[in-house]
Motif scaffolding. Structure first.
Motif, PDB file in Angstrom:
ATOM      1  N   ARG A 105       0.842  -1.185   0.000  1.00 39.40           N
ATOM      2  CA  ARG A 105       0.000   0.000   0.000  1.00 39.40           C
ATOM      3  C   ARG A 105       0.879   1.237   0.000  1.00 39.40           C
ATOM      4  NH1 ARG A 105      -4.813  -1.925   0.300  1.00 39.40           N
ATOM      5  NH2 ARG A 105      -6.015  -0.023   0.399  1.00 39.40           N
ATOM      6  N   GLU A 121      -3.852   0.360  -2.938  1.00 40.50           N
ATOM      7  CA  GLU A 121      -3.114  -0.892  -3.112  1.00 40.50           C
ATOM      8  C   GLU A 121      -2.259  -0.787  -4.369  1.00 40.50           C
ATOM      9  OE1 GLU A 121      -4.283  -5.286  -2.016  1.00 40.50           O
ATOM     10  OE2 GLU A 121      -5.332  -4.628  -3.817  1.00 40.50           O
ATOM     11  N   GLY A 126       2.244   1.844   4.048  1.00 41.70           N
ATOM     12  CA  GLY A 126       1.087   2.562   3.549  1.00 41.70           C
ATOM     13  C   GLY A 126       0.804   3.882   4.232  1.00 41.70           C
TER      14      GLY A 126
END
Length: 176
Positions: free
Chosen positions: A87, A92, A131
């Motif tokens: 991520r 994604e 992420g």
């Protein structure tokens, strides 16, 4: 050669086997992860040589190629060393690294979207993302870990290594 058996992948969610036929002869044993699957959907990615395939599986345990992408470079042919789903922020991504030091970031939700490309100093092998902080890190055979803060990196097609921070002086090349 052509006498290699088909690759069999067990689907953990259904406990069934999936037959993957194709050019498995190009998948080299010493490569790390050449298969990755997004968290949602029926697709998975499989890499061999300089080709990345997006495949979908069906209930009858057959896989179908949805899209095949051939990675090319002005420097010559490359071989994919590893692929990984991660991520960047809330999005994604599929990160692909190769033996020429190229890093390709694909977007599984939209494979027609132009991938981001980065360049590391040597053949790249390891991949990690964070992420929430929007970090991307890759390791290379030069024992250099290159990492990019995707919040401040320009959103250009090709981003040279001088936009990366590099970590040197360690005994390994694993970005963790």
């Amino acid at each position: 050669g052509d006498d290699c058996p088909p690759l069999r992948v067990e689907l953990f969610s259904s406990r069934r086997d999936l037959d993957i036929t194709g050019p498995i002869r190009s998948a080299i044993d010493h490569k790390m992860s050449l298969v990755a699957a997004p968290k949602r959907g029926d697709a998975f990615f499989w890499a061999y040589g300089n080709t990345l395939e997006c495949r979908s599986y069906r209930k009858e345990a057959q896989s179908v190629v949805k899209k095949a992408i051939t990675l090319e470079s002005d420097e010559g042919s490359c071989t994919i060393n590893q692929i990984k789903i991660g991520r960047i922020g809330s999005e994604e991504v599929l990160v692909v690294v190769d033996d020429l030091g190229h890093i390709h970031i694909f977007f599984p939700a939209d494979l027609d979207r132009r991938p981001l490309r980065f360049i590391a100093p040597d053949s790249t092998w390891g991949i990690d993302t964070h992420g929430p902080k929007r970090y991307l890190a890759v390791s290379s055979n030069a024992h250099v870990i290159s990492w990019w803060n995707m919040q401040v990196s320009p959103a250009r097609q090709d981003i040279p290594v001088n936009h990366a921070r590099t970590l040197v002086g360690h005994e390994h090349n694993v970005p963790s």
